[in-house]
Design a protein around this motif. Structure first.
Motif, PDB file in Angstrom:
ATOM      1  N   ARG A 155      44.974   6.871   6.089  1.00 45.49           N
ATOM      2  CA  ARG A 155      43.863   6.371   5.271  1.00 45.49           C
ATOM      3  C   ARG A 155      43.839   7.054   3.925  1.00 45.49           C
ATOM      4  N   HIS A 156      43.485   6.279   2.970  1.00 46.23           N
ATOM      5  CA  HIS A 156      43.455   6.708   1.596  1.00 46.23           C
ATOM      6  C   HIS A 156      42.083   7.318   1.327  1.00 46.23           C
ATOM      7  N   THR A 157      42.077   8.459   0.681  1.00 47.32           N
ATOM      8  CA  THR A 157      40.796   9.047   0.317  1.00 47.32           C
ATOM      9  C   THR A 157      40.443   8.553  -1.080  1.00 47.32           C
ATOM     10  N   ALA A 158      39.727   7.459  -1.098  1.00 44.00           N
ATOM     11  CA  ALA A 158      39.542   6.709  -2.342  1.00 44.00           C
ATOM     12  C   ALA A 158      38.915   7.551  -3.437  1.00 44.00           C
ATOM     13  N   GLU A 159      38.001   8.419  -3.076  1.00 41.17           N
ATOM     14  CA  GLU A 159      37.271   9.167  -4.091  1.00 41.17           C
ATOM     15  C   GLU A 159      38.179  10.141  -4.844  1.00 41.17           C
ATOM     16  N   ARG A 160      39.334  10.451  -4.267  1.00 39.64           N
ATOM     17  CA  ARG A 160      40.218  11.417  -4.906  1.00 39.64           C
ATOM     18  C   ARG A 160      41.273  10.766  -5.777  1.00 39.64           C
ATOM     19  N   ALA A 163      40.043   2.072  -6.069  1.00 43.77           N
ATOM     20  CA  ALA A 163      41.203   1.448  -5.415  1.00 43.77           C
ATOM     21  C   ALA A 163      40.805   0.414  -4.355  1.00 43.77           C
ATOM     22  N   GLY A 164      39.550  -0.006  -4.374  1.00 44.52           N
ATOM     23  CA  GLY A 164      39.118  -1.044  -3.442  1.00 44.52           C
ATOM     24  C   GLY A 164      38.138  -0.553  -2.395  1.00 44.52           C
ATOM     25  N   PHE A 165      37.760   0.717  -2.453  1.00 41.97           N
ATOM     26  CA  PHE A 165      36.820   1.255  -1.467  1.00 41.97           C
ATOM     27  C   PHE A 165      35.390   1.319  -1.991  1.00 41.97           C
ATOM     28  N   GLN A 179      26.506   1.886  -7.477  1.00 40.93           N
ATOM     29  CA  GLN A 179      27.773   1.868  -6.748  1.00 40.93           C
ATOM     30  C   GLN A 179      27.521   1.259  -5.369  1.00 40.93           C
ATOM     31  N   HIS A 180      28.432   0.381  -4.946  1.00 48.38           N
ATOM     32  CA  HIS A 180      28.257  -0.290  -3.655  1.00 48.38           C
ATOM     33  C   HIS A 180      29.452   0.023  -2.760  1.00 48.38           C
ATOM     34  N   PHE A 181      29.160   0.405  -1.514  1.00 46.48           N
ATOM     35  CA  PHE A 181      30.200   0.823  -0.583  1.00 46.48           C
ATOM     36  C   PHE A 181      30.331  -0.198   0.547  1.00 46.48           C
ATOM     37  N   PRO A 182      31.563  -0.353   1.070  1.00 45.47           N
ATOM     38  CA  PRO A 182      31.773  -1.325   2.152  1.00 45.47           C
ATOM     39  C   PRO A 182      30.885  -1.013   3.346  1.00 45.47           C
ATOM     40  N   ARG A 183      30.385  -2.051   3.996  1.00 43.34           N
ATOM     41  CA  ARG A 183      29.483  -1.822   5.118  1.00 43.34           C
ATOM     42  C   ARG A 183      30.186  -2.056   6.453  1.00 43.34           C
ATOM     43  N   THR A 184      29.693  -1.361   7.437  1.00 42.84           N
ATOM     44  CA  THR A 184      30.089  -1.592   8.824  1.00 42.84           C
ATOM     45  C   THR A 184      28.807  -1.857   9.592  1.00 42.84           C
ATOM     46  N   ASP A 185      28.779  -2.928  10.355  1.00 39.01           N
ATOM     47  CA  ASP A 185      27.560  -3.297  11.076  1.00 39.01           C
ATOM     48  C   ASP A 185      27.633  -2.832  12.530  1.00 39.01           C
ATOM     49  N   PRO A 186      26.775  -1.886  12.939  1.00 37.71           N
ATOM     50  CA  PRO A 186      26.834  -1.402  14.318  1.00 37.71           C
ATOM     51  C   PRO A 186      26.241  -2.405  15.316  1.00 37.71           C
ATOM     52  N   VAL A 187      26.982  -2.603  16.393  1.00 37.74           N
ATOM     53  CA  VAL A 187      26.545  -3.498  17.479  1.00 37.74           C
ATOM     54  C   VAL A 187      26.566  -2.694  18.771  1.00 37.74           C
ATOM     55  N   VAL A 188      25.476  -2.738  19.515  1.00 39.42           N
ATOM     56  CA  VAL A 188      25.509  -2.105  20.843  1.00 39.42           C
ATOM     57  C   VAL A 188      25.995  -3.126  21.856  1.00 39.42           C
TER      58      VAL A 188
END
Ligand SMILES: [Zn+2]
Length: 306
Positions: free
Chosen positions: A17-22, A153-155, A165-174
């Motif tokens: 994984r790419h550490t986008a912030e760096r 770089a796309g993150f 600033q907008h960051f990619p979301r992950t939607d938690p599902v139980v």
């Protein structure tokens, strides 16, 4: 012995994984690297390259030459130091690859169920699909409405107008298997394949714990009260960008009051019956979801007594 999660789809990823912030310049460098590979998604369909019996999700970047247009490109990371780009093409672009025997055009769910690419490539496909979908749906700033621009770089996406600033979301599902003594609670939605029963599931709501989401969803969908909740495993689920949080839950009550909008049926199944469903030898042809799905893992864990 705990039941293995090895059969679950999307849980391993060959990419570093790419550490986008760096490293904001990673995308620009990858785009001019002749060795770079790309994961190509047209609409929401992955384009695979075939070779003999197997297929790969990693295409040489030169394969993109046949696209007249692509919508977005992001840096996904590296595979053995080779940069890998995610490319989103319009849905119509599938037609450019469909009749070419060097390619395989097939929806991601089928890629996972049929094991068309290695488990580690499947994780990279999931990552690319979820990230590219997010870019596609976040072209405008939710804060001020101005067009946003791809960044980091796309993150990330940045708003040039209000600087948000907008960051990619992950939607938690139980997703939870409710058990009560020797029985477990399974339900089926009308859209499931015939005879298929699965663990109940639902989205976590803002401000809610995993345990409370499990209790709320089970009561809403089946009218069963839940006590103890135990986390077992999680699974990225790229349809489009969920994280499935798999739990076992203790059923405190037995009567089912089904939400008829959500579930076509819900029943308590004995351990022996559910074992026959896993093994595809149930007398009425009832089945569980396939081994790539976390519901299958939760059910196997119950059957094995883990
Ligand atoms: Zn803005």
């Amino acid at each position: 012995m705990p039941v293995s999660t090895d059969s679950l789809g999307f849980i391993s990823n060959v990419l570093s994984r790419h550490t986008a912030e760096r490293d904001h310049g990673a995308l620009e460098r990858a785009l001019v690297d002749p060795e770079a590979l790309t994961v190509l998604i047209a609409g929401d369909t992955p384009i695979l390259r075939t070779g003999g019996e197997s297929a790969t999700a990693f295409l040489p970047a030169s394969d993109l030459a046949r696209l007249s247009v692509h919508e977005e490109q992001i840096f996904l990371g590296t595979r053995d130091r080779t940069p890998v780009i995610g490319t989103l093409a319009p849905a119509e672009a599938v037609e450019l690859f469909t009749d070419d025997p060097a390619f395989r055009v097939v929806d991601l769910r089928s890629v996972a169920v049929q094991g068309l690419v290695s488990a580690e490539e499947l994780g990279a496909l999931a990552m690319a699909k979820s990230l590219l979908f997010w870019h596609q749906r976040h072209r405008f700033c939710p804060n001020c409405g101005a067009p946003t621009a791809l960044s980091a770089a796309g993150f990330r996406r940045d708003c040039p107008s209000c600087k948000a600033q907008h960051f990619p979301r992950t939607d938690p599902v139980v997703i939870m298997l409710v058990t009560r003594g020797d029985k477990c609670l399974l339900g089926r939605q009308a859209r499931f394949v015939a005879g298929s029963y699965s663990a109940l599931a639902g989205f976590l709501e803002p401000g809610e714990t995993i345990e409370d989401a499990v209790r709320r969803e089970v009561f809403e969908e089946a009218g069963v009260r839940v006590g103890y909740v135990r986390y077992l495993a999680s699974q990225p689920w790229p349809f489009p960008s969920s994280l499935m949080i798999g739990c076992h839950a203790e059923g405190l009550t037995g009567d089912i009051v089904r939400d008829e909008d959500e579930l076509e049926d819900a029943r308590w199944f004995s351990r022996d019956e559910v074992r026959s469903m896993l093994d595809r030898r149930h007398p009425e042809g009832l089945i569980t979801p396939p081994p790539m799905a976390i519901a299958n893992f939760l059910i196997r864990s119950f059957v094995e007594g883990a």
